[in-house]
Design an enzyme around this catalytic site. Structure first.
Site, PDB file in Angstrom:
ATOM      1  N   THR A  51      64.695  22.274 -11.285  1.00 16.89           N
ATOM      2  CA  THR A  51      64.980  23.350 -12.318  1.00 16.89           C
ATOM      3  C   THR A  51      66.408  23.886 -12.294  1.00 16.89           C
ATOM      4  O   THR A  51      66.998  23.846 -11.210  1.00 16.89           O
ATOM      5  CB  THR A  51      63.840  24.428 -11.894  1.00 16.89           C
ATOM      6  N   GLY A  52      66.712  24.402 -13.314  1.00 13.73           N
ATOM      7  CA  GLY A  52      67.993  25.189 -13.651  1.00 13.73           C
ATOM      8  C   GLY A  52      67.836  26.486 -13.587  1.00 13.73           C
ATOM      9  O   GLY A  52      68.976  27.398 -13.724  1.00 13.73           O
TER      10      GLY A  52
ATOM     11  N   LYS B 207      67.171  29.874 -11.411  1.00 10.38           N
ATOM     12  CA  LYS B 207      66.730  30.270  -9.919  1.00 10.38           C
ATOM     13  C   LYS B 207      65.641  31.212  -9.676  1.00 10.38           C
ATOM     14  O   LYS B 207      65.278  31.403  -8.462  1.00 10.38           O
ATOM     15  CB  LYS B 207      68.286  30.826  -9.791  1.00 10.38           C
TER      16      LYS B 207
ATOM     17  N   ASP C 137      57.440  23.345 -16.567  1.00 11.94           N
ATOM     18  CA  ASP C 137      57.698  23.629 -18.116  1.00 11.94           C
ATOM     19  C   ASP C 137      56.702  24.596 -18.502  1.00 11.94           C
ATOM     20  O   ASP C 137      55.547  24.691 -18.673  1.00 11.94           O
ATOM     21  CB  ASP C 137      57.651  22.330 -18.889  1.00 11.94           C
ATOM     22  N   THR C 138      57.335  25.799 -18.933  1.00 10.34           N
ATOM     23  CA  THR C 138      56.898  27.092 -19.281  1.00 10.34           C
ATOM     24  C   THR C 138      56.895  27.403 -20.543  1.00 10.34           C
ATOM     25  O   THR C 138      58.001  27.245 -21.280  1.00 10.34           O
ATOM     26  CB  THR C 138      57.166  28.196 -18.415  1.00 10.34           C
TER      27      THR C 138
ATOM     28  N   ASP D  53      59.864  38.289 -19.465  1.00  9.09           N
ATOM     29  CA  ASP D  53      59.210  39.078 -18.617  1.00  9.09           C
ATOM     30  C   ASP D  53      58.878  40.521 -19.257  1.00  9.09           C
ATOM     31  O   ASP D  53      57.679  40.962 -19.146  1.00  9.09           O
ATOM     32  CB  ASP D  53      59.701  39.197 -17.242  1.00  9.09           C
TER      33      ASP D  53
ATOM     34  N   HIS E 147      51.138  33.091 -14.412  1.00 12.07           N
ATOM     35  CA  HIS E 147      50.975  31.614 -14.925  1.00 12.07           C
ATOM     36  C   HIS E 147      51.604  30.577 -13.735  1.00 12.07           C
ATOM     37  O   HIS E 147      50.753  29.864 -13.531  1.00 12.07           O
ATOM     38  CB  HIS E 147      51.702  31.511 -16.179  1.00 12.07           C
ATOM     39  N   ARG E 148      52.474  30.927 -13.242  1.00 11.97           N
ATOM     40  CA  ARG E 148      53.347  29.999 -12.349  1.00 11.97           C
ATOM     41  C   ARG E 148      52.587  29.888 -10.973  1.00 11.97           C
ATOM     42  O   ARG E 148      52.425  28.981 -10.249  1.00 11.97           O
ATOM     43  CB  ARG E 148      54.625  30.474 -12.311  1.00 11.97           C
TER      44      ARG E 148
HETATM   45  P1  ITT Z   1      64.069  24.676 -16.426  1.00 11.10           P
HETATM   46  O1  ITT Z   1      65.303  24.078 -15.891  1.00 11.10           O
HETATM   47  O2  ITT Z   1      62.994  24.685 -15.170  1.00 11.10           O
HETATM   48  O3  ITT Z   1      63.433  23.778 -17.429  1.00 11.10           O
HETATM   49  P2  ITT Z   1      63.994  26.923 -18.059  1.00 11.10           P
HETATM   50  O4  ITT Z   1      64.836  28.320 -17.830  1.00 11.10           O
HETATM   51  O5  ITT Z   1      64.613  26.242 -19.281  1.00 11.10           O
HETATM   52  O6  ITT Z   1      64.175  26.393 -16.636  1.00 11.10           O
HETATM   53  P3  ITT Z   1      61.582  26.541 -19.375  1.00 11.10           P
HETATM   54  O7  ITT Z   1      61.851  25.502 -20.250  1.00 11.10           O
HETATM   55  O8  ITT Z   1      60.084  26.260 -18.470  1.00 11.10           O
HETATM   56  O9  ITT Z   1      62.573  26.555 -18.308  1.00 11.10           O
HETATM   57  O10 ITT Z   1      61.275  27.920 -19.838  1.00 11.10           O
HETATM   58  C1  ITT Z   1      61.246  28.035 -21.380  1.00 11.10           C
HETATM   59  C2  ITT Z   1      61.652  29.532 -21.599  1.00 11.10           C
HETATM   60  O11 ITT Z   1      60.858  30.522 -21.065  1.00 11.10           O
HETATM   61  C3  ITT Z   1      63.040  29.723 -20.966  1.00 11.10           C
HETATM   62  O12 ITT Z   1      63.766  30.816 -21.678  1.00 11.10           O
HETATM   63  C4  ITT Z   1      62.771  30.525 -19.714  1.00 11.10           C
HETATM   64  O13 ITT Z   1      63.756  31.579 -19.326  1.00 11.10           O
HETATM   65  C5  ITT Z   1      61.444  31.284 -20.076  1.00 11.10           C
HETATM   66  N1  ITT Z   1      60.566  31.556 -19.098  1.00 11.10           N
HETATM   67  C6  ITT Z   1      59.875  30.735 -18.330  1.00 11.10           C
HETATM   68  N2  ITT Z   1      59.184  31.242 -17.249  1.00 11.10           N
HETATM   69  C7  ITT Z   1      59.068  32.221 -17.627  1.00 11.10           C
HETATM   70  C8  ITT Z   1      58.670  33.544 -16.734  1.00 11.10           C
HETATM   71  O14 ITT Z   1      57.795  33.332 -15.633  1.00 11.10           O
HETATM   72  N3  ITT Z   1      58.806  34.824 -17.368  1.00 11.10           N
HETATM   73  C9  ITT Z   1      59.382  34.854 -18.474  1.00 11.10           C
HETATM   74  N4  ITT Z   1      60.068  33.888 -19.194  1.00 11.10           N
HETATM   75  C10 ITT Z   1      59.971  32.772 -18.703  1.00 11.10           C
HETATM   76 NA    NA Z   2      63.876  23.991 -19.703  1.00 11.34          NA
END
Ligand code: ITT
Ligand code: NA
Length: 183
Positions: free
Chosen positions: A7-8, A10, A64-65, A143, A168-169
């Protein structure tokens, strides 16, 4: 046991370490990046996990969220990253102004894959509401917008430990951890 989390982000790594601790799973972190295919979060997670497992020749997980807002027909959903970087939370609040239906879901999908194998996915979903203003300085990204009834707080007002109890995570990673510890 160990697993490498690709993941990117932290904040995700910090959450993962808290969630996996009680399973005795240690988390290594690497960020080689992977192509994000168009599709559902399950498709993105499955493709990403297989891509990196084959590239690094070791077992990996990706996450992926997305935030899926019912009144906006599931927007930002799979565009959550792009939307967070462009219109930000302020833009979401504008779109939701005067909208009575505040229902939203956070969906996290963990993709796991071992080298030259087929990927597996684990989904975690939490229901909440989009507030009319941001609240709290903890957490990250969406958040402060996401209100959880159980705590009567937003994710942004929770400590990492509290968010890890209900997020969710937590659900997606716990499903993965239960399966992985029995391998
Ligand atoms: P990856 O490298 O893991 O993909 P990312 O930050 O791009 O990191 P995602 O694509 O899964 O992660 O997330 C899509 C967006 O939703 C991104 O702007 C995240 O910062 C946000 N996000 C993911 N998980 C979250 C959480 O638990 N609470 C709030 N925002 C979240
Ligand atoms: Na992403």
């Amino acid at each position: 046991m160990r697993v490498t989390f690709i993941t990117g982000n932290k904040h995700k790594v910090k959450e993962a370490r808290g969630i996996f601790e009680k399973f005795g799973i240690e988390v290594d972190h690497e960020n080689p990046g992977y192509p994000e295919v168009q599709g559902s979060i399950e498709e993105v997670a499955a493709f990403g996990a297989k891509y990196v497992a084959d590239l690094l020749q070791k077992p990996v997980i990706v996450d992926d969220t997305g935030l899926f807002i019912r009144a906006l027909n599931d927007f930002p959903g799979t565009y959550s990253s792009y939307v967070q970087d462009t219109i930000t939370n302020k833009g979401i609040l504008k779109l939701m102004k005067d909208e009575p239906d505040r229902y939203a879901e956070f969906r996290s999908c963990i993709g796991y894959c071992a080298p030259n194998c087929e990927p597996k996915t684990f989904l975690g979903v939490v229901s909440g509401e989009i507030l009319s203003e941001e609240k709290g300085n903890n957490g990250f990204a969406y958040d402060p917008l996401f209100y959880v009834e159980k705590y009567d707080k937003t994710y942004g007002e929770l400590t990492t430990d509290e968010k890890n109890e209900c997020s969710h995570r937590r659900l997606s990673m716990e499903k993965f951890a239960n399966w992985y510890s029995n391998l």
